[in-house]
Design an enzyme around this catalytic site. Structure first.
Site, PDB file in Angstrom:
ATOM      1  N   GLN A 159       0.640  -1.243   0.189  1.00  0.00           N
ATOM      2  CA  GLN A 159       0.644  -0.193  -0.176  1.00  0.00           C
ATOM      3  C   GLN A 159       1.030   1.136   0.174  1.00  0.00           C
ATOM      4  O   GLN A 159       0.769   2.230  -0.961  1.00  0.00           O
ATOM      5  CB  GLN A 159      -1.111  -0.421   1.301  1.00  0.00           C
ATOM      6  CG  GLN A 159      -2.506   0.836   1.420  1.00  0.00           C
ATOM      7  CD  GLN A 159      -3.214   0.513   0.083  1.00  0.00           C
ATOM      8  OE1 GLN A 159      -3.533   1.451  -0.953  1.00  0.00           O
ATOM      9  NE2 GLN A 159      -3.237  -0.653  -0.175  1.00  0.00           N
TER      10      GLN A 159
ATOM     11  N   HIS B 101       2.333   3.156  -3.394  1.00  0.00           N
ATOM     12  CA  HIS B 101       1.047   3.635  -4.011  1.00  0.00           C
ATOM     13  C   HIS B 101       2.024   5.065  -4.620  1.00  0.00           C
ATOM     14  O   HIS B 101       2.325   5.502  -5.098  1.00  0.00           O
ATOM     15  CB  HIS B 101      -0.156   3.350  -3.998  1.00  0.00           C
ATOM     16  CG  HIS B 101      -0.732   2.560  -4.191  1.00  0.00           C
ATOM     17  ND1 HIS B 101      -0.730   1.908  -6.275  1.00  0.00           N
ATOM     18  CD2 HIS B 101      -1.152   1.019  -3.935  1.00  0.00           C
ATOM     19  CE1 HIS B 101      -1.672   0.634  -5.805  1.00  0.00           C
ATOM     20  NE2 HIS B 101      -2.135   0.421  -4.942  1.00  0.00           N
TER      21      HIS B 101
ATOM     22  N   GLU C 134     -10.842   1.661   3.255  1.00  0.00           N
ATOM     23  CA  GLU C 134     -10.630   1.161   1.641  1.00  0.00           C
ATOM     24  C   GLU C 134     -10.638  -0.121   1.972  1.00  0.00           C
ATOM     25  O   GLU C 134     -10.991  -0.904   1.601  1.00  0.00           O
ATOM     26  CB  GLU C 134      -9.640   2.205   1.065  1.00  0.00           C
ATOM     27  CG  GLU C 134     -10.134   1.476  -0.053  1.00  0.00           C
ATOM     28  CD  GLU C 134      -8.739   2.146  -1.616  1.00  0.00           C
ATOM     29  OE1 GLU C 134      -7.766   2.271  -1.201  1.00  0.00           O
ATOM     30  OE2 GLU C 134      -8.519   2.580  -2.709  1.00  0.00           O
ATOM     31  N   HIS C 135      -9.296  -1.192   2.207  1.00  0.00           N
ATOM     32  CA  HIS C 135      -8.416  -2.282   2.504  1.00  0.00           C
ATOM     33  C   HIS C 135      -8.931  -2.842   3.736  1.00  0.00           C
ATOM     34  O   HIS C 135      -7.774  -2.253   4.154  1.00  0.00           O
ATOM     35  CB  HIS C 135      -7.073  -2.772   1.636  1.00  0.00           C
ATOM     36  CG  HIS C 135      -7.543  -2.119   0.102  1.00  0.00           C
ATOM     37  ND1 HIS C 135      -6.816  -1.053   0.379  1.00  0.00           N
ATOM     38  CD2 HIS C 135      -8.040  -3.145  -0.537  1.00  0.00           C
ATOM     39  CE1 HIS C 135      -6.743  -0.509  -1.914  1.00  0.00           C
ATOM     40  NE2 HIS C 135      -8.203  -1.861  -1.949  1.00  0.00           N
TER      41      HIS C 135
ATOM     42  N   ASP D 286      -6.108  -6.034  -6.109  1.00  0.00           N
ATOM     43  CA  ASP D 286      -6.391  -5.345  -6.445  1.00  0.00           C
ATOM     44  C   ASP D 286      -5.973  -5.931  -8.558  1.00  0.00           C
ATOM     45  O   ASP D 286      -6.129  -5.185  -9.337  1.00  0.00           O
ATOM     46  CB  ASP D 286      -4.493  -5.053  -6.641  1.00  0.00           C
ATOM     47  CG  ASP D 286      -4.435  -3.955  -5.349  1.00  0.00           C
ATOM     48  OD1 ASP D 286      -5.629  -3.358  -4.827  1.00  0.00           O
ATOM     49  OD2 ASP D 286      -3.188  -3.634  -5.121  1.00  0.00           O
TER      50      ASP D 286
ATOM     51  N   HIS E  47     -53.548  17.759  -6.810  1.00  0.00           N
ATOM     52  CA  HIS E  47     -53.286  16.603  -7.364  1.00  0.00           C
ATOM     53  C   HIS E  47     -54.268  15.444  -6.496  1.00  0.00           C
ATOM     54  O   HIS E  47     -54.852  14.548  -6.741  1.00  0.00           O
ATOM     55  CB  HIS E  47     -52.069  16.580  -5.959  1.00  0.00           C
ATOM     56  CG  HIS E  47     -50.498  16.757  -5.951  1.00  0.00           C
ATOM     57  ND1 HIS E  47     -50.343  18.283  -7.123  1.00  0.00           N
ATOM     58  CD2 HIS E  47     -49.636  15.964  -6.349  1.00  0.00           C
ATOM     59  CE1 HIS E  47     -49.027  18.234  -7.005  1.00  0.00           C
ATOM     60  NE2 HIS E  47     -48.197  16.844  -6.394  1.00  0.00           N
TER      61      HIS E  47
END
Lengths: 440, 440
Positions: free
Chosen positions: B264, B267, B332-333, B366, B425
């Protein structure tokens, strides 16, 4: 005379496309002035919490709040409202709530998984959001139906905490709105509104818990505030003016169709009512009906302006052409008032809600048929959906690799990771490959 | 020495909550400078179409485009790229694509309806969007896996036209990216990028058809442009830096866990890697592994900065506490690298993707496990979901009232409409009430 009430168009005219584009043109514009007022309010509430909420509420809503507790509605007050409204109103709200609940239970999504031959498990776990905030406009346009339509899908999704904000200008609250909150199972009601209420829901204050999503309609300040906090919390679509598109084969009572168009036009001056029909004489009749039915309509001034500015009776070459046109317009509400409406259903691809047959007045969908009345406007039905249970659920992917699965997948992942220059990804996968060493 | 590599925290420390908040703090900020550049680009492309796209592309990407056709990639070129890449790369892409496709077919939603006792039909019709645009970053961070993950769910949803934009700085394109587009079934590739590409997809040009939704990651200009066109078209979430949260019981090889954290961290410098473990000695071992494994990692400089700035090894009191903390972080993960991971699954409520067991490296997700790698970041898993087929489908409510149903519902709707002051209506519903007259 009829031309004074609503415009007439014909798809056979050579400049029809341009005319239609002009008719549909509408764009949400947030003025810089509004955006900067809203930015300041968000900032103040974020940094000063309840104190800022109280100040803005006292100023904008002419209240005399002293402490945060003053803007909390006790659950006893919800019950009291429920007792005060007429039995007829109460029953109508309860019938509507139950029908909305029944329909929305069909939307609940369930977790799923599958197991591959090597024992690897793949799936998706579905869970409700924890806390949701509902914005309900106060004052003159106070809609109990909106409370039901926003709160019930969240409750059906399993959201524990559904909190509602509703401004009380001059301290006034609508009993029907409070009663609807009670019936819908709203957990907490705060009598605040505007950008300060959106800020309180998004950031939280000492008294108000921050939520995961904010839904519900509001004025330009509310819309600008929702747009600004989007990302920190989820929001629903920013709604444009309400619209109806009616497709009729000429076989429905013209008064019925005219009143359906008026029921949309009475919402506000920017509301849009359009009728598509292959029969010119039927269009004439509807034009006459509109004039007649407008005469004793309480909101006739609003409806007249809406019809004149944004309404249209459009002659089409065929019902098939009408459906194609409807897909291009992507209306919020689509009435298919024809003999065999189900025949056309598979061809309809862009519409918020589809009302089939001569008996299905759009107004039924606004209140009690079951489906949600929060629908995509301004052509956004091309890519968005009615508010639903799915808007309050979220998904997590689940991956559980067997040793064998990790070996097989690790080789593929390694190749792809190295193709992207991400060596640690490749090595992390390689550790799980049998007999491999991650360094290579 | 290990303290130089990554910080250590302990939930038992009294200022832990503050430390954690500081660690997680991240906010997407669009600078006014970026916003005003983007506004100008959007305006130019909207009014001048292809000419503006060509000008910006030539300027920003150092291209020499003369006409719109020059930025279109012919389908023969996609095939050529597929031939040029290595057989190993091609097979990996094809295996990954097939697994992603298989998984995503489980997400397809089907239309449904039910019939009430009086013959009234209620349901929901589900249809795919017509056209979707995928943004793929070009240049140094060119990710073929991102092409698969964005295009395949759209194709599985039934989207007819999936168009891709990818900038080609100095005219250079990545063969793996083109090959992935071919494998994923992308319909058209345009070699443009930046805000001008987002504008072209949102508004359409003479050459590029306007789409209904734009997905895919990009730089700050792309993110600002997506935010600006939101509402006119749908967009996916604006992604923050990638994150992993690993929960380990101390029984996994510390090298494996360390490499997962590094995968991670490599990145970018703002990526976040956090490990939660009740065993202090295991955290020591992971710290040592991190140092060792960093030594020959190609992207070690990036990973080091990420670990130092945003990484943490956190000692927790128990695995249960780790799960509670994870729900608060909403990563996220989430790797649950423990002996009985399925035991914890029902307690996990906020996570983009959940990786269970010691063998399930996050990197597998991934690339090729099947689930999507486009996931909610920065805590937004509280309210959002992995990119999926559901993001490319939309729903229309369907209501088809029988005469009897219209009678029953019309009464309820009338009461509620009059409670809201919407008389047209009520009258529209009343027309369908048996023996009623709408005027009253």
């Amino acid at each position: 005379m009829t031309s004074q009430c609503i415009r007439r168009l014909n798809t056979a005219e050579k400049n029809f496309d341009t005319q239609l584009d002009q008719l549909l043109a509408w764009e949400a514009v947030t003025s810089d002035a509004v955006a900067s007022v809203v930015a300041e309010i968000l900032q103040q509430v974020r940094s000063r919490g309840d104190a800022a909420v109280i100040e803005y509420t006292n100023r904008f809503d002419r209240r005399e709040l002293v402490r945060a507790g003053d803007f909390i509605v006790a659950s006893a007050d919800l019950n009291a409202a429920l007792q005060r409204i007429s039995p007829e109103d109460r029953e109508a709200l309860e019938v509507a709530a139950q029908r909305v609940r029944d329909y929305h239970y069909h939307q609940v999504q369930e977790s799923w998984h599958y197991i591959e031959a090597d024992g690897t498990v793949l799936g998706q776990q579905i869970t409700p959001m924890a806390r949701v905030g509902i914005y309900v406009p106060g004052g003159k346009a106070s809609y109990p139906s909106s409370v039901l339509m926003n709160a019930i899908p969240a409750k059906v999704a399993g959201v524990d905490c559904v909190n509602m904000v509703v401004p009380a200008p001059d301290g006034k609250l609508n009993d029907l709105v409070l009663a609807a909150a009670g019936i819908a199972g709203v957990n907490q009601v705060y009598t605040i509104g505007g950008a300060q209420a959106v800020a309180a829901l998004a950031y939280g204050t000492e008294t108000i818990a921050a939520v995961d999503k904010i839904v519900g309609p509001g004025n330009v300040y509310v819309a600008a505030a929702k747009r600004a906090v989007f990302g920190r919390v989820a929001i629903d679509m920013i709604a444009g003016p309400s619209e109806i598109l009616v497709i009729c084969d000429g076989g429905t009572d013209p008064d019925w169709i005219a009143m359906d168009l008026l029921s949309q036009a009475e919402h506000d001056e920017m509301a849009q009512s359009i009728l598509l029909c292959p029969d010119a004489q039927f269009l004439d009749k509807v034009a006459v009906s509109l004039q007649q039915l407008l005469t004793d309509l309480p909101r006739a001034p609003v409806a007249r302006k809406s019809l004149a500015k944004r309404g249209a009776l459009i002659q089409v070459g065929s019902l098939e052409e009408a459906i194609r046109l409807s897909n291009r317009i992507a209306p919020e509400h689509l009435e298919v008032s024809v003999a065999d409406p189900e025949r056309f259903l598979p061809q309809i691809c862009n519409a918020g809600a589809i009302f089939l047959g001569r008996y299905t007045a759009e107004a039924l969908g606004d209140y009690c048929a079951g489906p949600n009345h929060v629908l995509p406007t301004s052509g956004t039905a091309r890519f968005s959906s009615p508010l639903g249970v799915y808007d309050f659920q979220k998904r997590s992917s689940v991956i559980y690799c067997s040793a064998e699965g990790a070996d097989k997948l690790g080789r593929v992942a390694g190749t792809l990771a190295r193709g992207e220059g991400l060596e640690a990804h490749a090595r992390s996968a390689a550790f799980r490959i049998k007999g491999d060493t991650p360094g290579q």
